[in-house]
Design an enzyme around this catalytic site. Structure first.
Site: not given
Ligand code: OAD
Length: 246
Positions: A102, A117, A187
């Site tokens: 994001d 990622h 996480t």
């Protein structure tokens, strides 16, 4: 809630490595992946977040990513992101590894987060690798094409079955190996290679802190588990560390 040991370590000269996941952005309104309202409860990852899915139905995959891009574009960092950016300024050696796409750590002021990622606001040509920001995409095209070579564009994120970008892997190895204080924040510690980083750092001598609203598979290995929301805990922790004692 915070041990004297942790406060003392943070007042010293640690090499701090922070690993974040979707939980750090939950308080900004970005949905997490697992859990009750998680994205993977509503969609199957293999249908929208894999290379096969893209080749099978690029229109559908692009519709999904344009929707996520349009949501994330307007979302703001929360106090958790801002505190991590402030911690970065306090230490000579500091590393931030994130699984999030994001871009909120950068918006909060973190200088060069290691984005394992990728980044959902960036896109790239599948043929010539030219990069495009989300705002540069032609709004009307169902499948945006590269203006340099005509190839199909794709979001610059890591899909299921794909490898982590080499540069991010090399940088994260250094961050894991050098850490003397390692935080795993928000996480579920289920997706590799991020999932094993905290334990590898601990095996290399780092003191391991986990911060999460609930326990995870990592919790039994953590030196300290701190339960709660990162957007509340991190500012509290920082104010304790920087408080001047009389
Ligand atoms: P998950 O959705 O698996 O886990 C989010 C974690 O955040 C959970 O353990 C929650 O308990 C915790 N959490 C939620 N709100 C929180 C808050 N306010 N403060 C602290 N913790 C909170 O997300 P990730 O672990 O990031 O990969 O998932 C890893 C990867 O799996 C993602 O990067 C994505 C996904 O498939 C790809 O898309 C390649």
């Amino acid at each position: 809630m915070f041990s004297d040991n942790l406060i003392n370590l943070l007042r010293g000269d640690p090499v701090v490595t922070i690993l974040t996941g979707a939980g750090i952005s939950a308080e900004s309104g970005v949905p997490t992946f697992r859990g009750e309202d998680g994205i993977w409860k509503k969609f199957k990852p293999e249908e929208i977040a894999s290379f096969d899915a893209f080749i099978r139905n690029p229109e559908l995959v692009w519709e999904w990513y344009r929707l996520r891009q349009s949501i994330i574009k307007d979302i703001k960092p929360n106090p958790g992101h801002y505190t991590i950016a402030e911690f970065e300024k306090m230490y000579k050696k500091f590393y931030l590894i994130t699984q999030n796409v994001d871009g909120l750590h950068t918006k909060a002021g973190s200088r060069e987060p290691i984005e394992l990622h990728g980044n959902i606001m960036r896109n790239r040509c599948m043929d010539c690798a030219k990069e495009y920001l989300e705002i540069e995409l032609p709004a009307e095209a169902a499948i945006p094409k590269c203006d340099a070579c005509g190839g199909m564009l794709r979001p610059d994120v890591v899909w299921f079955g794909e490898s982590i970008p080499m540069n991010a892997l090399i940088r994260s190895e250094k961050a894991v190996n050098e850490a003397t204080l390692f935080f795993s924040i928000g996480t579920s510690a289920q997706v590799q290679p991020a999932a094993s980083m905290p334990i590898r750092a601990k095996n290399g001598g780092a003191y391991l802190i986990e911060m999460n609203i609930e326990e995870t598979d990592l919790t039994p290995f953590a030196d300290e588990f701190i339960a709660g929301k990162s957007g509340e805990l991190l500012p509290e922790l920082k104010s304790l560390v920087t408080m001047i004692e009389n």
